[in-house]
Design an enzyme around this catalytic site. Sequence first.
Site, PDB file in Angstrom:
ATOM      1  CD  GLU A 176      67.499  88.960  31.191  1.00 17.19           C
ATOM      2  OE1 GLU A 176      66.830  88.693  32.016  1.00 17.19           O
ATOM      3  OE2 GLU A 176      67.443  90.372  30.574  1.00 17.19           O
ATOM      4  CD  GLU A 364      67.778  89.202  36.099  1.00 15.08           C
ATOM      5  OE1 GLU A 364      67.018  89.705  35.515  1.00 15.08           O
ATOM      6  OE2 GLU A 364      69.046  89.138  35.584  1.00 15.08           O
TER       7      GLU A 364
END
Length: 457
Positions: A176, A364
């Site tokens: 991320e 995720e």
Amino acid sequence: MPILSRQPAFTVKRSDFPKDFVFGSSTSAYQIEGSSFGGCGSSHWDSFAASKGNVANFENGSIACDHYTRWEGDLDLMKDLGLDAYRFSSSWARILPQANGETNKEGLDFYDRLVDGLLERGIAPHLTLYHWELPSYLADIGGWRNRDVGDYFADYAEIMIKCLGDRLASVATFNEPWCVTWLSHYHGMHAPGLRDIRAASRTAHLVPVAHGKAMAAMRALGQEELGVVLNFEHTSPYDDNPSSAKAAELEEGILNRWFLSAFTKGKYPDTVLDHIEAYLPNDWQDDMAQIATPLDWMGVNYYTRTLVSAGESHLGSALPLSITHHGGLPRTEMDWEVYPEGLGEILCWIRDNYTHDTPLAITENGMANKDMLVGDAVDDQERIAYLDAHFNSALKAIDKGVPLKAYFVWSLMDNFEWSFGFDKRFGIIHVDFDSLQRTPKASYHALQHMLSHEKPH
């Protein structure tokens, strides 16, 4: 707060997915390992957590879930669950704790044992090199604002590959980048906690530069299955006002397209450049070819959607202000709307416009829930419903030809949830943060049944 309708188990079956599809779960080092032992050095999350107002209840990851010493039992829980794979991150500060460049053998030995333990249990290891914990001595020289940190990152990547590379199923450089850059340097919500447009803009370029350098270092060692993990939110205008459409385009450009376009096309979106190019490093264009080095796969983290309208304009503000809204859907304990349809739409959009035949993985997906341990059980039916809806959305994307190869549930266990401390529970395994006892939740047992009893023929 509204919750999802209750249901006893998953409606999807393991056999609904392709025969070679991979199911796994994810964690990160600082959130579970414990940073106060094993020769681990200080990271910028340690100092961020020690500063007033940054983390709920002044909590930190010094002990976390004590996975560093309890890893064998945790791996046994993964095996009993029936996971094909485990996605974990290594702690840079544990491997290189001091500025002198000396490797901490105890830290490397830990990951060596962890990888061997996974393989002994038939679980494929998937390594992420950076999940948000920068060694303090690198934070002291400017962190990701300093181009030289990218060279240090490439050196760290080389160390990890030389130690573990022959046994890894895949390697991701960053988890991320939006959180590493914008959330941490513009919104100030994660370490180092800055609210500075210049810092955010520079890091939004220099983190991709570091990715490119690490990719080159690992390719030189012959490492395969290299990728990066990006987070996405399904972003739309809140209403029909043209100003909302314009605000949503900029928000979506920063959140979804900035890194995706850089890594796949070697360019940044013009809608964002128009606002921040003045803050980028000099001659930034010269880095784009290395940033766009080919990926073997891309990770997709997805949790929620965002509805955007324009905020009040302020003279001198680098970015027009925007306002995010709820749209009336059920929400998780993070106050995030549950929008599973967005996962399938995001996957198709990424494939159609950016990655094409490059394999994708959901790296995720999961939810924070107000889980209560009653006796020896946690009945988290809301999480089962959440995962089931997203599994179904992923299946629809596969039916549309998206080359989706894996699905990692976040998270294996309750953990240190960054600025929220230990208040938010994402795990399919409950952790008592006093005794550190692990208790599989109803979602664990539902997933166990799906993976163990309904495999494809």
